[in-house]
Scaffold this active site. Structure first.
Site, PDB file in Angstrom:
ATOM      1  N   THR A   1      36.115  35.098  21.439  1.00 14.44           N
ATOM      2  CA  THR A   1      35.044  34.557  20.598  1.00 14.44           C
ATOM      3  C   THR A   1      34.184  35.691  20.049  1.00 14.44           C
ATOM      4  OG1 THR A   1      34.875  32.871  22.309  1.00 14.44           O
ATOM      5  CG2 THR A   1      33.255  32.745  20.576  1.00 14.44           C
TER       6      THR A   1
ATOM      7  N   VAL B   1      40.318  18.471  29.553  1.00 18.83           N
ATOM      8  CA  VAL B   1      41.647  18.341  28.932  1.00 18.83           C
ATOM      9  C   VAL B   1      41.588  18.532  27.419  1.00 18.83           C
ATOM     10  CG1 VAL B   1      42.730  16.954  30.742  1.00 18.83           C
ATOM     11  CG2 VAL B   1      41.360  15.810  28.997  1.00 18.83           C
TER      12      VAL B   1
ATOM     13  N   GLY C   1      30.473  34.994  24.704  1.00 22.71           N
ATOM     14  CA  GLY C   1      30.666  34.138  23.540  1.00 22.71           C
ATOM     15  C   GLY C   1      30.985  32.742  24.010  1.00 22.71           C
ATOM     16  N   HIS C   2      30.104  31.817  23.717  1.00 19.75           N
ATOM     17  CA  HIS C   2      30.346  30.432  24.103  1.00 19.75           C
ATOM     18  C   HIS C   2      30.647  29.603  22.867  1.00 19.75           C
ATOM     19  CE1 HIS C   2      27.940  30.506  28.130  1.00 19.75           C
ATOM     20  NE2 HIS C   2      29.095  31.113  28.191  1.00 19.75           N
TER      21      HIS C   2
ATOM     22  N   ARG D   1      39.857  39.559  19.817  1.00 18.48           N
ATOM     23  CA  ARG D   1      41.049  40.180  20.411  1.00 18.48           C
ATOM     24  C   ARG D   1      41.949  39.147  21.087  1.00 18.48           C
ATOM     25  NH1 ARG D   1      38.505  44.682  24.285  1.00 18.48           N
ATOM     26  NH2 ARG D   1      36.860  43.129  24.453  1.00 18.48           N
TER      27      ARG D   1
ATOM     28  N   LYS E   1      33.616  28.143  29.925  1.00 17.71           N
ATOM     29  CA  LYS E   1      32.291  27.808  30.479  1.00 17.71           C
ATOM     30  C   LYS E   1      31.401  27.116  29.449  1.00 17.71           C
ATOM     31  CE  LYS E   1      31.344  32.026  31.634  1.00 17.71           C
ATOM     32  NZ  LYS E   1      32.621  32.659  31.349  1.00 17.71           N
TER      33      LYS E   1
ATOM     34  N   ASP F   1      35.805  33.858  29.931  1.00 20.92           N
ATOM     35  CA  ASP F   1      36.543  33.003  28.991  1.00 20.92           C
ATOM     36  C   ASP F   1      37.224  31.825  29.678  1.00 20.92           C
ATOM     37  OD1 ASP F   1      35.935  34.956  27.028  1.00 20.92           O
ATOM     38  OD2 ASP F   1      37.649  36.125  27.712  1.00 20.92           O
TER      39      ASP F   1
ATOM     40  N   GLN G   1      30.430  35.789  31.264  1.00 15.22           N
ATOM     41  CA  GLN G   1      31.524  36.593  31.832  1.00 15.22           C
ATOM     42  C   GLN G   1      32.137  35.885  33.064  1.00 15.22           C
ATOM     43  OE1 GLN G   1      28.450  38.626  31.059  1.00 15.22           O
ATOM     44  NE2 GLN G   1      29.371  38.689  29.064  1.00 15.22           N
TER      45      GLN G   1
HETATM   46  P1  IMP Z   1      31.152  45.132  28.132  1.00 13.63           P
HETATM   47  O1  IMP Z   1      30.572  43.946  28.832  1.00 13.63           O
HETATM   48  O2  IMP Z   1      31.062  45.035  26.640  1.00 13.63           O
HETATM   49  O3  IMP Z   1      30.635  46.436  28.665  1.00 13.63           O
HETATM   50  O4  IMP Z   1      32.727  45.145  28.440  1.00 13.63           O
HETATM   51  C1  IMP Z   1      33.240  45.417  29.742  1.00 13.63           C
HETATM   52  C2  IMP Z   1      34.442  44.546  30.055  1.00 13.63           C
HETATM   53  O5  IMP Z   1      34.031  43.184  30.194  1.00 13.63           O
HETATM   54  C3  IMP Z   1      35.517  44.530  28.965  1.00 13.63           C
HETATM   55  O6  IMP Z   1      36.779  44.398  29.575  1.00 13.63           O
HETATM   56  C4  IMP Z   1      35.194  43.271  28.173  1.00 13.63           C
HETATM   57  O7  IMP Z   1      36.305  42.779  27.479  1.00 13.63           O
HETATM   58  C5  IMP Z   1      34.763  42.352  29.307  1.00 13.63           C
HETATM   59  N1  IMP Z   1      33.872  41.278  28.873  1.00 13.63           N
HETATM   60  C6  IMP Z   1      32.560  41.359  28.603  1.00 13.63           C
HETATM   61  N2  IMP Z   1      32.066  40.149  28.270  1.00 13.63           N
HETATM   62  C7  IMP Z   1      33.084  39.286  28.360  1.00 13.63           C
HETATM   63  C8  IMP Z   1      33.189  37.858  28.186  1.00 13.63           C
HETATM   64  O8  IMP Z   1      32.221  37.146  27.871  1.00 13.63           O
HETATM   65  N3  IMP Z   1      34.424  37.330  28.382  1.00 13.63           N
HETATM   66  C9  IMP Z   1      35.496  38.078  28.759  1.00 13.63           C
HETATM   67  N4  IMP Z   1      35.433  39.397  28.938  1.00 13.63           N
HETATM   68  C10 IMP Z   1      34.237  39.992  28.749  1.00 13.63           C
END
Ligand code: IMP
Length: 427
Positions: free
Chosen positions: A298, A413, A40-41, A302, A16, A13, A223
């Site tokens: 996204t 910005v 999520g982009h 949460r 990117k 997040d 991620q």
């Molecule tokens: P999973 O990828 O659904 O197995 O989740 C494992 C961990 O990675 C959790 O803490 C998620 O919230 C986090 N996570 C997975 N994808 C993202 C992302 O795109 N952005 C932020 N956190 C992510």
């Protein structure tokens, strides 16, 4: 020509999507190589907001070749929904290519993701419950189903049959719940297979050919470094390799073909899900940053946990990914703050730690050592030239360069394309 790997340098997040979009406009090929629809982009093009989870954001430009590489796990239902969503918005997906070796997320993966989280109780990881972890588990256990198996109807029934036998046993004996019907999944997935088939190819051949033809290739990240299965805050991580090395493995491109690695860093730190977070602000300042930065997921909606910039993490990301440049995002969110803090080291049991610890137990007990810098009482969201940034903003950015040892290539910005200050051109 050049090849650029873009990665998240924190916990995901980092913004990117926007940087990817900026670079995707220059690239001819855009590749996703890890993760799945847990990402999520959000990309803003001509004031219109697009939310993408699986398809590379280069798809928003008709002439780009967009690749979902072998390292990605694909939920075909989500993929097709995304293709339909794009079509409804007038965006064609003719230039999308999907690796025949990518693994497929099945309904039992999603159910297992939920059940595993439930069983973990207060030790839950906080996954996105999209079936990502269980799908990678099957991949590593060599019991997964790949796109090539899915589009080959005869193989699919057999592979699915034996996978389901195992999974239904697990649902019954371990989780005490009902499993899935073979024919039901088969029928549903055969429909997906028909629609996906035209996109499927050996994407490693495609990408390497593009590189040999000296075309610009962007490997867009998902991620972030601290969610990496090897280098992240294990076990509070995702099940893939969001670090730069993952781009090679997940796309079938050798490391000698990569020219630069750009790390995207938010001007502060956020995290979703569970796990230690040394600079977390569980106070009004944290709430203020969350509000100003619209820090809500996204993918899951949460609220994100917010905190000060952590330069220990930044240095770690620079090392693990071999960063050649940094893009700092959301600098404008810090506008108006009287003072800013940067964590330069951790204090653990009276000792100073300069490197990110691999033990979570240690990280949990780390206290941030802060350096305080003056803020800037000026809006930055309209600024287009680095030299026009407030003096204290430049001082903050320069300090990040000093602490990470990596130069800043870009500063964002605001969400719009124009709100991007380019210092060095990455391509
Ligand atoms: P999973 O990828 O659904 O197995 O989740 C494992 C961990 O990675 C959790 O803490 C998620 O919230 C986090 N996570 C997975 N994808 C993202 C992302 O795109 N952005 C932020 N956190 C992510």
């Amino acid at each position: 020509m050049s090849t650029v790997v873009l990665i998240g340098a924190q916990w995901g997040d980092e913004g990117k999507g926007k940087i990817t979009d900026f670079l995707a406009r220059q690239a001819e090929v855009v590749v996703r190589s890890q993760g799945g629809n847990n990402a999520g982009h959000t990309v803003v093009v001509d004031d219109k907001e697009y939310k993408l989870h699986l398809i590379p954001s280069g798809i928003l430009y008709p002439e780009k070749l967009c690749v979902i590489g072998n390292g990605v796990v694909i939920d075909p239902k989500v993929l097709l929904e995304e293709i339909d969503y794009l079509a409804e918005n007038g965006i064609q997906t003719d230039n999308l290519r999907i690796s025949s070796s990518a693994h497929v997320i099945m309904p039992y993966h999603k159910k297992l993701d939920e059940l595993q989280e439930e069983r973990r109780g207060n030790k839950k990881i906080g996954t996105t419950k999209r079936g990502i972890g269980p799908c990678y588990m099957d991949k590593i256990a060599r019991t997964g189903i790949r796109i090539i198996d899915l589009i080959n109807a005869n193989d699919f029934k057999e592979t699915l049959g034996s996978a389901l036998q195992d999974k239904n046993y697990l649902f019954d004996k371990v989780y005490n719940t009902t499993g899935f019907e073979l024919q039901e999944i088969y029928d549903e997935y055969m429909q997906y297979a028909e629609r996906i088939r035209p996109y499927v190819t050996d994407t490693s051949v495609l990408i390497n050919k593009a590189i040999d033809e000296r075309r610009d290739v962007l490997f867009e990240g998902a991620q972030g470094t601290l969610l990496d299965i090897d280098h992240g805050t294990y076990p509070f991580v995702t099940s893939s390799y969001p670090t730069s090395g993952g781009a090679c493995v997940g796309s079938g491109v050798g490391p000698t073909k990569i020219d630069s690695v750009l790390g995207v860093v938010k001007a502060y730190t956020t995290r979703v899900g569970e796990g230690p977070f040394p600079t977390e602000l569980r106070n009004e300042m944290g709430d203020q940053i969350r509000k100003a930065g619209h820090e809500f997921g996204t993918t899951t909606g949460r609220p994100r946990r917010c905190g000060w910039m952590d330069a220990v993490i930044l240095r770690y990301a620079a090392r693990i990914n071999g960063l050649t440049g940094i893009a700092v995002t959301k600098l404008d969110v810090l506008d108006g703050l009287e003072t800013l803090k940067i964590c330069t080291a951790y204090k653990y049991q009276g000792e100073i730690l300069n490197e990110f610890p691999s033990s979570l137990k240690v990280l949990e007990q780390c206290q941030p050592v802060y350096e305080e810098l003056p803020g800037w009482q000026q809006e930055t969201s309209e600024i287009e030239d680095y030299n026009d940034l407030p003096q204290n903003a430049k001082r903050y950015l320069h300090r990040l360069e000093e602490l990470s040892g990596v130069k800043i290539d870009m500063v964002s910005v605001g969400p719009g394309r124009k709100q991007t200050i380019v210092i060095n051109n990455t391509f």
